[in-house]
Design a protein around this motif. Structure first.
Motif, PDB file in Angstrom:
ATOM      1  N   ASN A   3      32.680 -54.449 -66.205  1.00 27.27           N
ATOM      2  CA  ASN A   3      33.618 -55.443 -65.686  1.00 27.27           C
ATOM      3  C   ASN A   3      33.281 -56.849 -66.144  1.00 27.27           C
ATOM      4  O   ASN A   3      34.156 -57.685 -66.261  1.00 27.27           O
ATOM      5  N   ASP A   4      32.003 -57.124 -66.392  1.00 29.05           N
ATOM      6  CA  ASP A   4      31.594 -58.474 -66.779  1.00 29.05           C
ATOM      7  C   ASP A   4      31.455 -58.627 -68.301  1.00 29.05           C
ATOM      8  O   ASP A   4      30.987 -59.644 -68.774  1.00 29.05           O
ATOM      9  N   GLU A   6      32.152 -59.541 -72.052  1.00 27.44           N
ATOM     10  CA  GLU A   6      32.914 -60.591 -72.711  1.00 27.44           C
ATOM     11  C   GLU A   6      32.833 -60.412 -74.217  1.00 27.44           C
ATOM     12  O   GLU A   6      31.860 -59.867 -74.727  1.00 27.44           O
ATOM     13  N   LYS A  21      37.487 -61.840 -71.630  1.00 27.45           N
ATOM     14  CA  LYS A  21      37.367 -60.438 -71.236  1.00 27.45           C
ATOM     15  C   LYS A  21      38.158 -59.660 -72.280  1.00 27.45           C
ATOM     16  O   LYS A  21      39.202 -60.129 -72.742  1.00 27.45           O
TER      17      LYS A  21
END
Length: 69
Positions: A3-4, A6, A21
């Motif tokens: 989810n984090d 990048e 993202k």
């Protein structure tokens, strides 16, 4: 994919690296409208260009003729 997570993408407008993202999204840099998209070259920022109806018809004509080959 976390989810984090990048990704870093070079901006065609300011030539700097922006972090995103990894998902399709709109973005503005120096008043230019950009879209983050993934294609066969990976994630890229592409400038959105508004075209006239005449230009749209011309592109349709060009692309339709290529499909017939």
């Amino acid at each position: 994919m976390k989810n984090d997570e990048e990704i870093e993408v070079r901006c065609p407008v300011c030539k700097k690296i922006h972090k995103f993202k990894p998902e399709v999204q709109e973005f503005r840099c120096k008043k230019k409208h950009l879209v983050l998209l993934k294609d066969r070259h990976g994630w890229r920022l592409m400038e959105v260009k508004v075209i006239t109806e005449r230009e749209d018809k011309e592109l349709d004509r060009i692309w339709d003729s290529k499909d017939e080959d």
